[in-house]
Structures are given as C-alpha cells and as structure tokens.
Enzyme design. Structure first.
Site, PDB file in Angstrom:
ATOM      1  N   HIS A  12       0.880  -1.320  -0.048  1.00  0.00           N
ATOM      2  CA  HIS A  12       0.005   0.007   0.010  1.00  0.00           C
ATOM      3  C   HIS A  12       0.920   1.249   0.036  1.00  0.00           C
ATOM      4  O   HIS A  12       1.912   1.249   0.614  1.00  0.00           O
ATOM      5  CB  HIS A  12      -0.862   0.026   1.411  1.00  0.00           C
ATOM      6  CG  HIS A  12      -1.647   1.392   1.471  1.00  0.00           C
ATOM      7  ND1 HIS A  12      -2.501   1.751   0.688  1.00  0.00           N
ATOM      8  CD2 HIS A  12      -1.099   2.396   2.275  1.00  0.00           C
ATOM      9  CE1 HIS A  12      -2.890   3.029   1.120  1.00  0.00           C
ATOM     10  NE2 HIS A  12      -2.123   3.204   2.169  1.00  0.00           N
ATOM     11  N   ASP A  14       0.593   5.456   0.091  1.00  0.00           N
ATOM     12  CA  ASP A  14      -0.044   6.579   0.090  1.00  0.00           C
ATOM     13  C   ASP A  14       0.594   7.655  -0.737  1.00  0.00           C
ATOM     14  O   ASP A  14       1.789   7.922  -0.731  1.00  0.00           O
ATOM     15  CB  ASP A  14       0.061   7.269   1.464  1.00  0.00           C
ATOM     16  CG  ASP A  14      -0.975   6.529   2.455  1.00  0.00           C
ATOM     17  OD1 ASP A  14      -2.224   6.513   2.198  1.00  0.00           O
ATOM     18  OD2 ASP A  14      -0.352   6.065   3.370  1.00  0.00           O
ATOM     19  N   ASP A 126      -7.001   1.092   3.234  1.00  0.00           N
ATOM     20  CA  ASP A 126      -6.374   2.278   4.078  1.00  0.00           C
ATOM     21  C   ASP A 126      -7.356   3.376   3.827  1.00  0.00           C
ATOM     22  O   ASP A 126      -6.984   4.537   3.446  1.00  0.00           O
ATOM     23  CB  ASP A 126      -4.989   2.712   3.853  1.00  0.00           C
ATOM     24  CG  ASP A 126      -4.293   3.677   4.858  1.00  0.00           C
ATOM     25  OD1 ASP A 126      -5.295   3.566   5.880  1.00  0.00           O
ATOM     26  OD2 ASP A 126      -3.604   4.275   4.486  1.00  0.00           O
TER      27      ASP A 126
END
Length: 261
Positions: A12, A14, A126
């Site tokens: 993951h 961001d 998330d």
C-alpha cells in the site's frame, strides 16, 4: 478445521501523506523494482497493486521498469486491480470526483490489463469511512467486489462480518471482504492464526485474503515472507497458505462452498 489463506503480495502506498507527490512516485518505483527482483527467486509469489496514477508515474520515471511490470502482468504474476485511479477517500470527495476516479481508474486498468479488461475489485484497505453511494457507483462501472480492512479498527463496536453483501442506498449490492488483520503483513504464523480465527463466514467460504508485504516505500514482499509462506503451505492447524490473485479469490467467494467437517 483449517481454512485456506490466499496471500496477495502487496505494498500500500499513500501517494501523498507525510511526503510530497514526487516522493510517492519514488516509493512506487522502488516497490515495483523490488517486487520484480523478489519474483526472480520466488516465482510463485503473486503481487497485486492498484492506483493507475502510480503506474503512470513509474512509466515517466523508468519506462523499462513499467514494461517489465506489464510483462509480469501478462504472465499472471502481477495483478493490476483496484477500479479507482487512486485509493480514494469516499466521504470527502464529491460525487463527481468519485465518478471521475472510477472513470479514469478503469481506463488505466484497461491499458494495463489488456485482455483482462476492467478491474473487478475496489481496493481501498486504508480508508476511514465508507460512503453509502459506493455500491451504486460500483454497479454503474461494472465492479462487483470490494475490499478494505479498517472496519475492525473500532475499539467500541465489533463489526460482525468478514465477508458480506454491501447494499447501497438504492438497493445496489456488491460482495465485500474485510481483512481482520492489517494490510502490511509479513506471513508470520500469528497473523495467519488471527486471520483464521476472525473469519466470521468460514462456514460458507473457508478462505481469507491476506495482503502480504510492507507498504509506503517498504518494497512489498521480501524473501523472508516468501520463505515463511512456503512453510505455511501445509502446517497442521494453520491456514493453508498459497499465493493467488485478488479477483480469483473474490470469484471463488461469489460461489460459496461449505467447509469440511
């Protein structure tokens, strides 16, 4: 009775959080390169990644790396899926922004996936909170499946399901799976044990999806995780671990089977 655990290689990222966009692009480039390197030694490892925005950034920064990713996707060991252009918040964004995220996302995935066509899964592990309009938008863009993990973070209310039908405000239905562990897992036995013990719908589909790998620049799966996965493939009392694709997991989930007695 032990369930199955489908491991998907994961990182993951961001795109912007504690860093500017250019650093998010660097993290994607590093993670993509690392995954391909690990797959040379562990060819059974299957990696899934969302966010066409990241693929575009890697293509600008390192075109040859993106070509290698596309070859891995064609070979079936890299799965571009996620439906959205980025792993979007669903509450702050207005309706038009969410529609554009789906439109740009599916256009990006069609380019990456070639014959596989549109993405079948919204992948947002998330994100905090979920707009009731999501099933409606997903149906409109032909996306039948939804994955997340944050619902189990509540210390006040225990969410009662791990696999369920999410019904939108207009009656639209999508099939959802909730990971009861984090999305930065490392194939440790204790993680597998928790995934098994918290799978509330194991009687109708005895299989859990386990996102395995370090995110936000951590590079995704590493050699140690892959070694542990091999040892967990057939260990008494533990879930039967195997690498697999996200969409195939959901396809099996859509046709429930009864667990062995």
């Amino acid at each position: 009775t032990a369930i199955d655990a489908t491991l998907t290689g994961h990182a993951h990222i961001d795109l912007v959080w504690l860093w500017p966009e250019r650093i998010g692009e660097f993290k994607a480039t590093h993670s993509f390169a690392n995954v391909l390197n690990v797959q040379r030694r562990y060819p059974e490892m299957v990696y899934g990644y969302s966010q066409p925005a990241s693929y575009e950034a890697v293509g600008r920064r390192n075109p040859e790396l993106l070509r290698r990713v596309k070859r891995a996707a064609k070979a079936g060991v890299w799965e571009p899926t996620g439906a959205l252009y980025v792993e979007s918040d669903t509450q702050l964004a207005c309706g038009e922004a969410l529609v554009r995220a789906f439109k740009l996302g599916q256009e990006g995935f069609r380019t990456l996936r070639k014959d596989a066509g549109d993405s079948k899964v919204v992948w947002i592990p998330d994100v905090f909170g979920y707009s009731g309009v999501m099933p409606t938008l997903m149906k409109g863009f032909g996306v039948p499946y939804f994955f997340t993990s944050k619902l189990h973070w509540s210390s006040a209310t225990a969410f009662p399901f791990s696999s369920f039908k999410w019904v939108g405000n207009d009656g639209s239905e999508v099939l959802a799976h909730l990971a009861w562990e984090h999305y930065n897992l490392a194939a440790h036995p204790v993680e597998m044990d928790r995934a098994q013990n918290n799978h509330r719908q194991s009687a109708v589909h005895p299989e859990a999806l386990v996102a395995t790998g370090y995110g936000d620049g951590g590079g995704g799966p590493n050699d140690a995780m892959c070694e542990r996965a091999r040892r967990l493939a057939d260990l008494a009392t533990m879930p039967k671990a195997k690498w697999g694709t996200i969409e195939a997991f959901f396809d099996r989930m859509a046709e429930p089977r009864v667990a062995d007695e």
